[in-house]
Design an enzyme around this catalytic site. Structure first.
Site, short mmCIF file in Angstrom:
data_model
loop_
_atom_site.label_atom_id
_atom_site.label_comp_id
_atom_site.label_asym_id
_atom_site.label_seq_id
_atom_site.Cartn_x
_atom_site.Cartn_y
_atom_site.Cartn_z
N CYS A 147 0.82 -1.13 0.06
CA CYS A 147 0.05 0.11 -0.12
C CYS A 147 0.93 1.38 0.10
O CYS A 147 0.42 2.16 -0.44
CB CYS A 147 -0.99 0.13 1.11
SG CYS A 147 -0.38 -0.58 2.69
N HIS A 239 -1.90 6.48 4.15
CA HIS A 239 -0.59 6.54 4.17
C HIS A 239 -0.09 7.92 3.67
O HIS A 239 -0.19 8.20 2.58
CB HIS A 239 0.04 5.31 3.41
CG HIS A 239 -0.28 4.18 4.14
ND1 HIS A 239 -0.88 3.84 5.49
CD2 HIS A 239 0.07 2.98 3.86
CE1 HIS A 239 -0.94 2.65 5.96
NE2 HIS A 239 -0.58 1.87 4.61
#
Ligand SMILES: NC(=O)c1ccc[n+]([C@@H]2O[C@H](COP(=O)([O-])OP(=O)(O)OC[C@H]3O[C@@H](n4cnc5c(N)ncnc54)[C@H](OP(=O)(O)O)[C@@H]3O)[C@@H](O)[C@H]2O)c1
Length: 350
Positions: A147, A239
């Site tokens: 990710c 993130h």
């Protein structure tokens, strides 16, 4: 038009439940089977704990968990498996599924670095999908990136024409990146953890594979140096990365800004159901992007969470710096995998 029958593996996890959400009324895929760990077999999906906003989609609540078994997939005429399995489980199941003719779109790290398995992010490397023809099985495995690597490589897209020499990255990664239940509250609450097991090597290896050239049936990785610190913070989803890039060229701030703002998806991707109209959003406010406000960027509705954000752009000679944010569960996982499958569908591989 008859839709392709698909299954979600790891359907109770944070990635799996995002798959479920995205598969509601999907124009190409019909969800026909779900699997999780053995204790779930025979239970209804509706009885599982809700891990993501929006919960278990009502149209799928009566689906019953099957064992992770290719025979069951065959009996249900499943052609596509979306995998949100832990890497060790994926390692056993995904290869066998491909060997028996299933097309696997995986979030697990088990096969990402295999020579014939693409790490696909369609906006960056849609030609890499051709690698599946080298797999010598009736089915195949397509992975999406870790990710963090997904958000980073997407943010680099507009800069590729300036020639990248070196990347220095620090991540601020959300708790959901560790799955459910993930970290103990005692470990993460009021804290920052400056180490995520195996994350930095993944970032280094995957970015250069994703941006590599496919020549003669092999990927030649990009020749950049990548230095990374991956850090867990107590946000829930998204993130955030602080990125420092050394380029071969020394572009002006305006040139870099224009490249980011004007970036458009390649025609191979445009119009796919989960493709965002604009995959990269440039934010001019000094205090953005923020996970709280910017983690669901992307239009149309089906592509919410599929666009990444870039802000705090600075250019000094051949050094470019910015902050980027991506949704680890959507663009970095279920949505990215679904987009890969949509591309395979469009290319007649399903
Ligand atoms: N979270 C992210 O941001 C992210 C992003 C990209 C990639 N990934 C990768 O995606 C995969 C799933 O991650 P996640 O965050 O969704 O994890 P998670 O929340 O822990 O979910 C794991 C899923 O796998 C199932 N499972 C566990 N052991 C199993 C077994 N032995 N047999 C069959 N099913 C089993 C679980 O079922 P039960 O509920 O029944 O235990 C659950 O459905 C991992 O490989 C991860 O590395 C995660």
């Amino acid at each position: 038009m008859e839709r392709v029958k698909c299954a979600v593996f790891g359907a109770t996890g944070v990635v799996g439940q995002n798959f479920l959400r995205l598969l509601v009324e999907h124009p190409y895929f019909e969800l026909a089977a779900i699997c999780a760990s053995d204790v779930r077999i025979g239970q209804k999906l509706g009885s599982a704990k809700e891990q993501v906003v929006g919960g278990i989609p009502a149209p799928f609540a009566d689906l019953v968990f099957d064992p992770v078994d290719v025979n069951v997939l065959e009996s249900k005429r499943i052609e596509v498996a979306f995998s949100g399995l832990p890497a060790d489980v994926a390692k056993e199941f995904e290869k066998e599924a491909a060997r028996r003719g299933i097309k696997v779109f995986s979030n697990a790290g088990a096969y990402r670095m295999d020579q014939n398995v693409p790490i696909l992010i369609p906006e960056i490397n849609h030609p890499h999908l051709a690698l599946v023809r080298e797999q010598e099985t009736p089915g195949f495995i397509v992975t999406n990136a870790n990710c963090t690597a997904t958000g980073l490589t997407m943010a680099l897209l507009p800069l590729l024409p300036f020639g990248i020499r070196k990347l220095v990255v620090a991540s601020y990664q959300a708790i959901s990146g560790a799955g459910y239940p993930g970290l103990s509250a005692m470990d993460i609450f009021g804290n920052v953890i400056p180490y995520i097991s195996n994350e930095e090597p993944k970032l280094r290896q995957e970015c250069v594979k994703i941006c590599g050239e496919l020549t003669g049936g092999e990927i030649v990785p990009a020749d950049w140096q990548v230095h990374a610190h991956c850090i867990r913070v107590q946000t829930l989803i998204g993130h955030l990365l602080s990125v420092h890039i050394e380029l071969h060229a020394a572009p002006s701030l305006e040139a870099v800004q224009t490249a980011i703002m004007r970036y458009q998806s390649p025609p191979a991707v445009v119009g796919l159901p989960t493709a965002p109209d604009r995959p990269i959003c440039y934010l001019e406010q000094m205090d953005r992007p923020q996970p709280r406000y910017d983690v669901m960027l992307g239009t149309p509705e089906r592509a919410r969470g599929m666009a990444i954000a870039i802000g705090r752009l600075e250019v000094e000679e051949n050094i470019v710096r910015f902050i980027t944010l991506s949704n680890n569960l959507v663009r970095g996982a279920a949505g990215g995998s679904l987009l890969n499958a949509e591309l395979a569908y469009r290319q007649g591989l399903l």
